[in-house]
Design an enzyme around this catalytic site. Structure first.
Site, PDB file in Angstrom:
ATOM      1  N   ARG A  18     101.518 -54.503  29.427  1.00 20.16           N
ATOM      2  CA  ARG A  18     102.194 -53.934  30.737  1.00 20.16           C
ATOM      3  C   ARG A  18     103.201 -54.914  31.017  1.00 20.16           C
ATOM      4  O   ARG A  18     103.214 -56.134  31.159  1.00 20.16           O
ATOM      5  CB  ARG A  18     101.010 -53.879  31.749  1.00 20.16           C
ATOM      6  CG  ARG A  18     101.648 -53.541  33.117  1.00 20.16           C
ATOM      7  CD  ARG A  18     100.696 -53.641  34.347  1.00 20.16           C
ATOM      8  NE  ARG A  18     101.645 -53.257  35.403  1.00 20.16           N
ATOM      9  CZ  ARG A  18     101.173 -54.095  36.623  1.00 20.16           C
ATOM     10  NH1 ARG A  18     100.622 -55.065  36.661  1.00 20.16           N
ATOM     11  NH2 ARG A  18     101.909 -53.856  37.756  1.00 20.16           N
ATOM     12  N   HIS A  58     108.509 -53.910  40.160  1.00 18.11           N
ATOM     13  CA  HIS A  58     107.838 -54.990  40.488  1.00 18.11           C
ATOM     14  C   HIS A  58     108.441 -56.036  41.196  1.00 18.11           C
ATOM     15  O   HIS A  58     108.562 -57.222  40.795  1.00 18.11           O
ATOM     16  CB  HIS A  58     107.326 -55.472  39.109  1.00 18.11           C
ATOM     17  CG  HIS A  58     106.125 -56.266  39.185  1.00 18.11           C
ATOM     18  ND1 HIS A  58     104.849 -56.422  38.496  1.00 18.11           N
ATOM     19  CD2 HIS A  58     105.944 -57.622  40.082  1.00 18.11           C
ATOM     20  CE1 HIS A  58     104.264 -57.282  38.694  1.00 18.11           C
ATOM     21  NE2 HIS A  58     104.411 -57.896  39.719  1.00 18.11           N
ATOM     22  N   GLU A 105     101.615 -53.301  43.590  1.00 16.53           N
ATOM     23  CA  GLU A 105     101.242 -53.917  44.714  1.00 16.53           C
ATOM     24  C   GLU A 105     102.089 -53.670  45.829  1.00 16.53           C
ATOM     25  O   GLU A 105     102.688 -54.564  46.481  1.00 16.53           O
ATOM     26  CB  GLU A 105     101.213 -55.312  44.525  1.00 16.53           C
ATOM     27  CG  GLU A 105     100.200 -55.841  43.531  1.00 16.53           C
ATOM     28  CD  GLU A 105      99.692 -57.315  43.373  1.00 16.53           C
ATOM     29  OE1 GLU A 105     100.433 -58.004  43.925  1.00 16.53           O
ATOM     30  OE2 GLU A 105      99.063 -57.701  42.444  1.00 16.53           O
ATOM     31  N   ASN A 148      95.139 -54.065  40.817  1.00 16.00           N
ATOM     32  CA  ASN A 148      95.158 -55.469  40.670  1.00 16.00           C
ATOM     33  C   ASN A 148      94.168 -56.040  41.525  1.00 16.00           C
ATOM     34  O   ASN A 148      93.949 -55.866  42.710  1.00 16.00           O
ATOM     35  CB  ASN A 148      96.705 -56.057  41.008  1.00 16.00           C
ATOM     36  CG  ASN A 148      97.657 -55.279  40.144  1.00 16.00           C
ATOM     37  OD1 ASN A 148      97.352 -54.657  39.260  1.00 16.00           O
ATOM     38  ND2 ASN A 148      98.706 -55.957  40.268  1.00 16.00           N
ATOM     39  N   TYR A 158      92.076 -60.158  42.283  1.00 16.15           N
ATOM     40  CA  TYR A 158      92.024 -61.766  41.740  1.00 16.15           C
ATOM     41  C   TYR A 158      90.743 -62.182  42.510  1.00 16.15           C
ATOM     42  O   TYR A 158      90.139 -63.202  41.924  1.00 16.15           O
ATOM     43  CB  TYR A 158      93.125 -62.335  42.119  1.00 16.15           C
ATOM     44  CG  TYR A 158      94.308 -61.849  41.313  1.00 16.15           C
ATOM     45  CD1 TYR A 158      94.523 -62.673  40.228  1.00 16.15           C
ATOM     46  CD2 TYR A 158      95.154 -60.670  41.353  1.00 16.15           C
ATOM     47  CE1 TYR A 158      95.595 -62.175  39.328  1.00 16.15           C
ATOM     48  CE2 TYR A 158      96.326 -60.391  40.740  1.00 16.15           C
ATOM     49  CZ  TYR A 158      96.408 -61.186  39.745  1.00 16.15           C
ATOM     50  OH  TYR A 158      97.560 -60.681  38.870  1.00 16.15           O
ATOM     51  N   GLU A 200      95.974 -56.086  36.760  1.00 20.12           N
ATOM     52  CA  GLU A 200      96.140 -57.339  36.884  1.00 20.12           C
ATOM     53  C   GLU A 200      94.662 -58.110  37.092  1.00 20.12           C
ATOM     54  O   GLU A 200      94.188 -57.352  37.938  1.00 20.12           O
ATOM     55  CB  GLU A 200      97.085 -57.704  37.745  1.00 20.12           C
ATOM     56  CG  GLU A 200      98.571 -57.489  37.379  1.00 20.12           C
ATOM     57  CD  GLU A 200      99.513 -58.244  38.361  1.00 20.12           C
ATOM     58  OE1 GLU A 200      99.271 -58.921  39.030  1.00 20.12           O
ATOM     59  OE2 GLU A 200     100.645 -57.617  38.420  1.00 20.12           O
TER      60      GLU A 200
END
Length: 1929
Positions: A1450, A1495, A1540, A1683, A1685, A1751
């Site tokens: 990606r 992005h 995002e 995504n 985290y 991600e």
């Protein structure tokens, strides 16, 4: 026969006082049983409902078989009603253990007997259990020599299996029969000895392990044989010694009346006098037992009396047969009242003559009418029957809250879009928030000592719509958790199926006026029985149905608010009754046989007295009132299946006299009557007040409850009123009502459970000092006792309303019924016990009103201690050998140091809390207490205590003992560490002045602890020296040593039978330094150079003196341990590699801890480090001797080894290094020669920073320094200035500190035995007064009652105690397995972060080019100008991807590289060529591209015209996407429109921390940007879908990012909602329009609109989509790109309405749990569990779309090591959680790691490294060097998951290539011999040079040797001493 009964029981009662061993006549044993097969045959007809499997002539003892006969509960109930207290149960050894061994029990038989015993207990019969009666197991008969062992094994098994249900045991019931079973070849005496040994073994086992609750054990002996047994020493123990009482098999021969006295007289030879239980009483040769029953009993009791036999009970089996000749023998159940109380007692009101015949009401009225006020109100000092149940109640809609949680449906009480009609417009939406507070509520019950908890199940929480198709999983889980918690707390649940809260969905179909509701209720009840019936044995079908019928459908005051008293009210009651009967029969048929529960109904009723007693009409009206209120429901169920005649007649009369019917009373069919009659196992009764009733003043045809009933209600103005307008305090009414219920309905056949009684206080009253309620309970409960004791009413329970304040219907929250106050204004809804709670506990503990009998029970067992601590006999080194601790730990990586460890402590770990006398007790001069030095100090002006505070009252624990015990029970602690106040026991400090009040206080405290199974840990001295002793010099006076010893001796002698853990001194280091060095503490002596050492010396000698006193005088008998509590903080050397700093750290520990520990735990002397330093400095100060006193050799021997365990107080840590301080003036602190500091990154507290890892190191240091001694942490806690009950920081503190202690125990082998948190509650914190709060409980010092409220940390600590540590939750266990076939493994990057070439080949500027070239925007002024130079390194990037084993890559396209000005006016072919070449290289390597169109790097030219705030951007983005689809789409099959968008909008246009850096419109710009981003995405999707999909065959969607949010406090509804809001505002902002309905989620729309309007705007700041836009946006996805985290802890934060920002709109603050591992990014904590949760949330919220993780990864800072264990941990745990999500049926299709390589991390520049490849930015070639994580990730990708190692090595785990080989260190140049070399080259050169030098020396040596040898050959031999210097060398 009744006369006989009366005589028998009068006599029994008169003799029962001889049962001296069991307190009072209420414990006199009247025994029946055992159950025989012929008795069961007789019972199975009339009493049973099932066919009989028993034989009429089979008189053998019943052997338990499942299911138990259904009639047993009723039979046992009738036995109990005959005043039988105990029932014999003969266990069949051969059936329980068929093989003779406990290893192979028959589990079905065991379960059967458990249910049998439980059935007895429920009937309030106590089992008398005989271990063996007949038929030994085959294995025992063959070998009598092992019989005792086998019997001991069997007894142990029985005690373990049934001991919780049995208090009285017998080993054998007939020794002669057992002797016959043993091998006949042995003599009788030998066989008798075998049985004696077997009995003795069982007795010893029982009393060693199982008799802690006061159980007893005996053996049944034939009365004739007792004397014979006593003659033989080998068998005498059967009659005394190994029995707790003597059990006799007694025969009474009628023709020989003298036989009995003769037998009994022989017992008088036994000394001391034994207590006797007559186990079997047989009448022999008595021709007419029935006729002579009374005479026989008198003869028996006369014989007992004459011989003064101490009798504790009788076998009454013979007396139970009313007709001995009848085959159908059954107990003589009472007809009107129990025979025991029937004779010799006249009812109150006997002056009125005999009770008038007629109705039950008139009989009751006749009994009490002529009572005087004094007679009526006379207080009865007595106790309730044994087994009486005490409890508290709540209702679901009153307390649960959570109105929309877990899929719950609305009930009729929930608001429905209109203002609430309740007071203050209150709603039950949150109420007391019990839905989130199971643990909190159960803790309240533990504190109260409640035995039963009556709560209701919310129908709509189980079935949201009232009926199927299926139940709510989370609703079921809530009640399951509640029931499990209640069982763990040994609280009996009484579950109510319906407490007024009908599901709204059913109400909309007519509710209780629709016949179909009966079926719905049956289905709901059946589900509850099936699901919860294994744990619930007391069921209530309906709670107070009169209230619903009257107020819900009659007056309309209650939900559902229908006002129809003449029709609806009666219709509802009719259906309720039918529903109840259906449910009862369903339970009876389907569940009772195996669940063995009871089902009843709770009815409410006032008592009614005639307004004019002389008026017959008022008398009739009063009786009618009761029939209308109580009889309406009770009469159909408990009498004849139909409504009371009085009710029917009254309604008929009203209808006849009015022109149209006033009321419609439905009729029951005959079948319905039969169904109703007897459909309850108990009658639950609620009662609150009484009424004066008169005939209706005037006839009216307007329907109302009173007019239909023909009565008027009044009150006596003299009756005390409560805050409720309908409750007046009329205690005597409850007694009369109970008598009426007994006579009218239950008649002794059905028990009464008093299920509701209480009164409210108002909000304006004292919310804690509720003395009026205490008085209410006291009087009402006493009237219940009178009803039981004096009126013989069978009442089984008293349940107080209510456990806590709650929502009270129409009165909202203004009426407070709770024993616990709930602060509804606090989102935590904290509960605080009121005075009434403590009063109720006292009633429970006493089981009534007699003074509590103190049982001198042995204290709870503590861990096994070594018999004697062995100290080292040699001194510690300097520095000590314990320096290995620093060598082991100081170089630990932070990740490894802080990683949370899961595990548990030893099984007998002692969990406790601490306090000290002066800090909590108060009562400084009460009851003869003498002043202490702290009293004197705080009363002296200028004391330096903050706010001039004193400990005069403190927490008032001296007067609030019940409150303190309540808290300790609630916490579930096993130990309580507290101190004695020396001056409270000895006011002058001397034993000549004993203060009995003080002694009594500590006795009551200790007894309360022991009764609660809490071990007392007592500190003798905690700094509060009696002032009288200070006046003679205090600790500087040598006489203090003996005075302290005499005080300690008194304490050992007085309390040592219950206290097994003593500490002489608390923290003597502080006592010596602060009191006698710095002079900050009393006695304020400032002598820093000498004073502390003198005092420390005296303390050590005083401690040793006391230790030896205990050791020599008390230890053997009391078997306790004694030590002292020492304090220390950890010392971490500032530079661990510098020996001088290590020595300084060790020295600090020796001066603080070793000062006292070294003499005691090593060699009796101070550590050398102290002696040398103080001695040397004293000499440098020109002193003749050291300031540190010395011990004589004798003193050293006396002091050494004077502690059994090591007690440690520890709180914080310091970073230490060596310093050389001034010499003068001399000071103890300067003698350390150290300086200390704190790391500012450590979390701050009110006093010191938190350093949990210091605890592990300190414990390890103690182990190394003093040996493997048992250690107890006796204080550890944190002081905070915030007084709130929400103390998350304290939770973090205890969580991390206890975890480090766990590591020390589990990983380092430290013998840690206990942990006590400081402190139980807020208290007087010395010089800080009350400003610093350490308590697990908050204390309100502004309130004179000092109310205590549990903080969140209390709940957490209880959880830790329950778990005995921190075990790994099951859901966090590692899962081995594979992802679905075809799962995609990928790695990611982004154009600006890796490409560089920022101006190459015609690329235009992007907003990140501009942003990074703007000062102060990016860390270290880094830019992406070069980054990883991927623009020029396609080949290197492909190699890196191949290292990872991925199938996809990606990456993003730089918009400005393809369209330099953002528009299609000019397409940059060179830029496009780069992407074409990259894609071709990827495809050639079999790696598929996943292309992100945008992005974050918007062309600057577009930003210059407004960027994403300009709506034209939508078209520009569509055109840009079109170019990419056109030019790259033939090779790219996976497109992501935006990455995002949350970050783009919020950070770029809200916070301004990302490009373009706009922050001045935070309340509007982010929403406008977000609006345009969503529309741009939709347009790009439609473009691809409409134009390109058919030909290119790809997929396209968007990538949305979101953290997961957990509520900071999961028990707080506000925090739960805040966590939900956090995720909706982050992930839902963009996901909801695209994946759900084309529009923003309701949470965002509502919040932003409301705040916009509140700020004065006319509309919401959140833009709105048109309907066409919604349709165009909705569904624009092929997959969910996600995504993720990290996770946060979220809580509510209210911003002022004028603040306009995204954060203010969201209204959420977030923090991180300190136990979560850090990363290189401040915002990223490693929280793998959140990954699974948010994936499941996406599944539930958006209908399980296909998800690709686009991600996921972790950063590190300062990364210089390729072995990135932190990242491996992250990837392993996160990917494993993703695998679990797949197991949860989440449609997860792929996983993408961030990132391929280290890169430009936006605003942090290159500081944060996310890469699986290390990029060396100092090397111009920017090599990509694989880290260990690259190899690890590649193995996961190859294996497609995690192969189970149990299956053997998997081929995919074999590495395809070598791991990292190149160092990532920066190249550094070294000048070497004039050359500029790299480090490696310089090292090589140095090694070469060194090798050449060595070679040169060797050559010279060799040549010299050859030369010398050659010379010798050419000369005459020289003398031996002539050696040249060279040869010598």
């Amino acid at each position: 026969m009744e006369l006989a009964w009366n005589s028998v029981f009068i006599v029994l009662l008169s003799f029962s006082c001889w049962g001296l061993d069991w307190k009072s006549d209420r414990n006199f044993i009247s025994a029946a049983g055992p159950l025989t097969n012929d008795l069961l045959y007789n019972l199975s007809g009339p009493l049973g409902t099932q066919g009989s499997n028993f034989t009429a002539e089979d008189k053998s003892i019943y052997v338990c078989q499942q299911p138990l006969p259904a009639f047993l509960p009723e039979y046992f109930g009738s036995v109990h009603a005959s005043e039988i207290t105990h029932y014999k149960v003969f266990l069949p050894w051969a059936q329980l253990l068929p093989a003779g061994s406990s290893k192979n029990p028959d589990t079905k038989t065991v379960q059967c007997y458990r249910r049998f015993l439980e059935t007895l207990k429920m009937a309030q019969l106590q089992p008398l259990v005989v271990l063996h009666h007949q038929t030994l197991p085959a294995s025992t008969v063959q070998r009598s020599e092992v019989f005792a062992d086998l019997f001991a094994d069997y007894a142990t098994f029985a005690f373990h299996s049934f001991g919780d249900l049995v208090e009285i045991w017998f080993t054998f019931s007939d020794l002669e029969e057992v002797i016959k079973e043993l091998p006949q070849q042995e003599s009788r005496s030998s066989r008798l000895q075998t049985l004696t040994d077997a009995h003795r073994r069982a007795y010893e086992i029982y009393h060693e392990k199982y008799a802690s609750q006061g159980g007893k054990l005996s053996v049944v002996l034939r009365a004739d044989a007792v004397s014979e047994l006593l003659l033989e020493s080998s068998t005498s123990s059967l009659a005394k010694g190994t029995v707790d009482f003597l059990s006799l098999d007694l025969s009474y021969e009628c023709p020989r009346e003298s036989s009995l006295p003769q037998k009994l007289s022989k017992l008088q030879t036994m000394e001391p006098k034994v207590k006797i239980f007559i186990f079997n009483l047989r009448f022999q040769d008595c021709p007419s037992t029935k006729k002579n029953l009374t005479g026989l009993l008198f003869s028996l009791l006369e014989a007992i009396s004459e011989n003064q036999v101490l009798t504790i009970g009788f076998d009454l089996n013979t007396l139970l047969s009313c007709s001995p000749s009848s085959k159908k023998s059954r107990p003589c159940a009472r007809t009107d009242r129990p025979p025991l109380q029937a004779a010799g007692q006249q009812r109150a009101g006997s002056s009125a003559g005999p009770s008038p015949q007629g109705s039950a009401y008139r009989r009751v009225w006749g009994m009490f009418a002529n009572q005087s006020g004094a007679e009526r109100d006379a207080f009865l000092q007595d106790v309730f029957p044994e087994g009486f149940l005490w409890g508290v109640s709540t209702g679901a809609f009153n307390v649960e809250g959570g109105w929309a949680e877990g899929g719950r449906g609305a009930s009729v009480w929930d608001p429905q879009g209109r203002p609430s009609a309740t007071e203050g417009a209150a709603t039950p939406e949150v109420a007391s928030d019990s839905y989130h507070k199971v643990d909190t509520d159960v803790a309240l019950l533990r504190g109260l000592r409640a035995q039963v908890y009556k709560f209701s199940i919310s129908w709509s929480r189980i079935f949201p719509s009232g009926r199927g198709p299926g139940p709510s999983r989370r609703g079921v889980a809530y009640y399951g958790r509640l029931l499990d918690s209640l069982r763990a707390a040994r609280v009996e649940p009484m579950a109510t199926l319906f407490h007024w809260d009908l599901p709204r969905a059913l109400q909309e179909r007519g509710g209780w006026q629709n016949d179909s509701v009966v079926d719905a209720f049956l289905d709901y009840a059946a589900f509850c029985f099936a699901t919860f019936g294994d744990r619930v044995k007391l069921w209530v079908t309906f709670h107070e149905p009169w209230v619903m019928s009257y107020a819900g459908y009659g007056t309309g005051r209650h939900a559902p608010g229908i006002s129809d008293p003449g029709v609806a009210s009666f219709k509802v009651a009719h259906l309720v009754l039918k529903a109840h009967a259906r449910v009862w029969h369903h339970y009876n048929s389907h569940y009772r046989p195996w669940q063995q529960g009871r089902v009843g109904i709770v009815l409410n009723s006032d008592w009614a007295e005639p307004l004019s007693p002389e008026s017959p009409e008022d008398l009739r009206a009063s009786e009618r009132f009761l029939h209308f209120m109580l009889g309406w429901f009770a009469h159909p169920i408990f009498v004849d299946g139909d409504y009371p005649a009085a009710l029917k007649a009254q309604i008929q009369r009203m209808n006849q006299q009015c022109p149209s019917p006033v009321a419609q009373l439905p009729e029951f069919t005959e079948a319905e009557k039969q169904l109703l009659k007897g459909s309850a196992d108990f009658l639950g009764l609620s009662h609150y007040t009484s009424r004066l009733i008169s005939k209706a003043q005037q006839d009216s045809c307007i329907p109302s409850y009173d007019t239909i009933g023909g009565f008027s209600q009044h009150v006596d103005p003299a009756w005390p009123q409560t805050s409720s307008p309908w409750i007046y305090v009329v205690p005597w009414g409850i007694r009369r009502l109970l008598q009426f219920v007994y006579l009218e309905y239950t008649k002794g056949k059905v028990p009464i459970y008093l299920a509701g009684n209480g009164m409210p206080i108002g909000e304006t009253e004292d919310l804690f000092e509720d003395s009026l309620r205490v008085d209410y309970f006291n009087k009402y409960i006493n009237e219940v006792l009178k009803a039981i004791k004096e009126d013989s009413v069978d009442v089984r329970s008293y349940i107080a309303r209510a456990l806590m304040d709650g929502f009270e219907g129409p009165s909202g929250y203004s009426q407070r019924f709770g024993l616990h106050h709930v602060s509804f204004n606090d989102s935590s809804k904290p509960r605080t016990p009121r005075k009434s709670a403590y009063f109720f506990t006292s009633i429970i503990e006493k089981n009534g009103f007699l003074p509590k009998v103190v049982k001198r029970l042995p204290p709870p067992s503590t861990a096994d201690f070594p018999p004697k601590m062995r100290a080292f006999t040699f001194p510690s080194d300097v520095p000590s050998k314990a320096k290995v601790v620093w060598e082991k730990f100081s170089n630990q990586p932070k990740f490894e140091r802080d990683l949370f460890y899961h595990g548990t402590f030893r099984d007998d770990f002692l969990w406790g809390v601490s306090s000290s006398a002066y800090q909590i007790e108060g009562a400084w001069d009460a009851d003869g207490k003498g002043p202490s030095i702290w009293d004197n100090f705080t009363h002296t002006p200028g004391s330096n205590v903050k706010d001039g505070a004193t400990g005069d009252i403190a927490c008032d624990s001296y007067n609030q003992l019940d409150a303190d015990l309540n808290m300790l029970r609630a916490l579930k602690v096993k130990a309580y560490r507290f101190s004695f106040s020396w001056s409270r026991i000895f006011p002058t400090g001397r034993n000549s002045s004993i203060n009995r009040h003080g002694v009594d206080y500590y006795n009551r405290l200790i007894n309360g602890l022991v009764a609660s199974n809490i071990s007392p840990m007592v500190t003798l001295f905690h700094w509060d020296l009696p002032q009288a002793l200070q006046d003679i010099g205090g600790w500087e006076n040598p006489s203090l040593i003996e005075l302290f010893n005499s005080y300690a001796d008194f304490c050992f002698q007085t309390f040592g039978d219950r206290v097994k853990f003593w500490m002489t001194f608390n923290e003597p280091t502080y006592q010596a330094w602060l009191g006698y060095g710095s002079g900050e503490f009393p006695p304020l002596v400032k002598d820093p150079g000498w004073g502390p050492y003198r005092i420390g010396h005296a303390i050590l000698k005083a401690h040793a003196r006391v230790y030896h006193t205990y050791d020599e005088k008390y230890r053997q008998e009391q078997k306790g341990v004694i030590s002292l509590s020492l304090s220390a903080h950890w010392a971490e050397p500032k530079s661990p590699e510098i020996p001088r700093d290590v020595e300084a750290a060790d020295r600090m520990l020796q001066f603080s801890l070793g000062w006292f520990a070294h003499p005691i735990f090593r060699n009796g002397d101070y550590p050398d480090a102290m002696k040398w330093k103080v001695g040397n400095r004293s000499e440098l100060q020109h002193l003749a001797t050291s300031r540190l006193p010395s011990f004589t050799e004798e003193e050293k021997r006396y002091i050494r080894a004077t502690a059994d365990v090591f007690c440690l107080n520890t709180y914080y840590s310091r970073i230490v290094q060596h310093r050389t301080p001034r010499l003068n003036p001399p000071s103890y602190e300067d003698d350390w020669e150290t300086t200390e500091e704190e790391d500012p990154s450590w979390p701050s507290t009110a006093l010191n920073r938190a350093v949990p890892w210091g605890t592990r190191r300190l414990l390890s240091w103690i182990k190394e320094e003093y040996g493997d001694i048992p250690i107890y942490i006796t204080e550890n806690g944190v002081g905070l200035t915030n007084p709130q009950v929400e103390d998350t920081d304290r939770i973090f503190y205890h969580k991390t500190y206890i975890n480090e202690a766990l590591k020390a125990y589990r990983l380092d082998g430290v013998d840690l035995r206990g942990y006590s948190a400081w402190s139980l509650m807020d208290n007087f914190e010395w010089l800080n007064g009350y400003t610093v709060k350490f308590g697990l409980y908050h204390v309100d010092f502004n309130n004179t009652n000092r109310p205590r409220t549990a903080r969140a940390s209390a709940r957490y600590y209880t959880e830790v105690i329950t778990n005995n540590g921190m075990p790994l939750p099951r859901e966090d266990e590692f899962l081995y397995g594979h992802f679905p076939e075809g799962f995609i493994w990928s790695a990611a990057s982004a154009a600006y972060q890796i490409e560089g070439a920022w101006r190459a080949d015609g690329k235009g500027l992007s907003i990140w080019d501009t942003f990074s070239h703007t000062p102060l925007r990016v860390g270290n002024d880094d830019t992406g100008d070069v980054a990883c130079d991927s623009y020029h390194k396609i080949a290197e990037d492909v190699v890196a991807l191949q290292n990872l084993g991925v199938s996809h890559y990606r990456f993003s396209v730089a918009w400005s590289r393809v369209l330099p000005d953002g528009t299609t006016k000019h397409i940059n072919e060179a830029g496009l060529s780069y992407y074409v070449r990259l894609i071709d290289a990827l495809l050639a390597a079999n790696i598929k591209p996943q292309v992100t169109i945008y992005h974050w790097d918007l062309p600057q030219a577009l930003q210059d015209v407004g960027g994403w705030e300009n709506e034209t951007i939508v078209q520009r983005f569509k055109e840009y996407a079109d170019v990419l689809f056109q030019r790259l789409g033939d090779k790219v099959k996976f497109w992501i429109t935006l990455n995002e968008p949350f970050v783009i909008a919020n950070q770029g246009y809200g916070y301004g921390t990302s490009a373009p850096g706009i922050s001045f419109r935070p309340g509007t710009a982010p929403y406008i940007v977000g609006h345009n981003l969503i529309k741009a995405h939709a347009e790009a999707w439609h473009l691809y879908n409409d134009v390109y999909r058919a030909s290119q065959g790809g997929v396209i969607s968007i990538t949305i990012s979101s953290d997961w949010a957990e509520p900071r406090d999961p028990s707080n509804q506000e925090d739960v909602e805040a966590a939900r809001r956090y995720v909706q505002f982050m992930g839902g902002w963009f996901a909801h329009p695209i994946f759900k309905n084309g529009d923003y989620n309701e949470v965002m729309k509502t919040r932003i609109r409301d705040r916009s309007l509140a700020a004065g705007l006319s509309k919401s700041r959140l833009p709105e989509f048109t309907e066409s836009e919604k349709r165009r946006i909705n569904g624009t996805y092929d997959f969910f790109g996600f995504n993720h985290y990290t996770t946060v802890l979220a809580y509510n934060l209210d911003y002022a309405s004028w603040i306009s920002s995204f954060d203010a709109d969201r209204g959420v603050a977030s923090i991180a749990d300190r136990s979560w591992p850090d990363s290189g990014s401040f915002w990223l904590k490693m929280t793998p569990f959140g990954f699974r949760k948010i994936l499941n949330w996406l599944k539930e919220e958006y209908n399980n779309p296909p998800i690709y993780i686009t991600e996921n990864g972790v950063s590190q800072r300062g990364e210089t090591d390729l072995n990135d264990t932190l990242r491996i941990y992250y990837l392993r745990s996160y990917i494993n959680e993703a695998l679990k999500a797949v197991q949860d049926k989440v449609d997860l299709r792929g996983y993408t790691v961030w990132s391929v390589m280290d890169n430009f991390e936006w605003a942090t520049g290159f500081a944060e490294r996310f890469g699986l490849h290390f990029v060396n930015y100092t090397d111009p070639s920017l090599p990509r060097i694989p880290k260990a994580s690259a190899k690890f990730f590649a193995s996961i990708a190859r294996c497609n998951g995690f192969p189970d190692p149990a299956a053997g090595p998997h081929p995919c785990l074999q590495p395809e290539g070598a791991g990292p080989t190149v160092s990532p260190m920066r190249k550094e140049e070294v000048r070497f011999l004039g050359l500029a070399l790299g480090v490696t080259e310089a090292q090589t050169a140095l090694y070469v040079l060194f090798s050449l030098a060595i070679l040169g020396v060797c050559c010279v040596t060799f040549l010299s040797y050859k030369y010398r040898k050659h010379s010798k050959q050419g000369k005459t031999q020289a003398g031996q001493q002539e050696l040249s210097t060279i040869s010598a060398f």
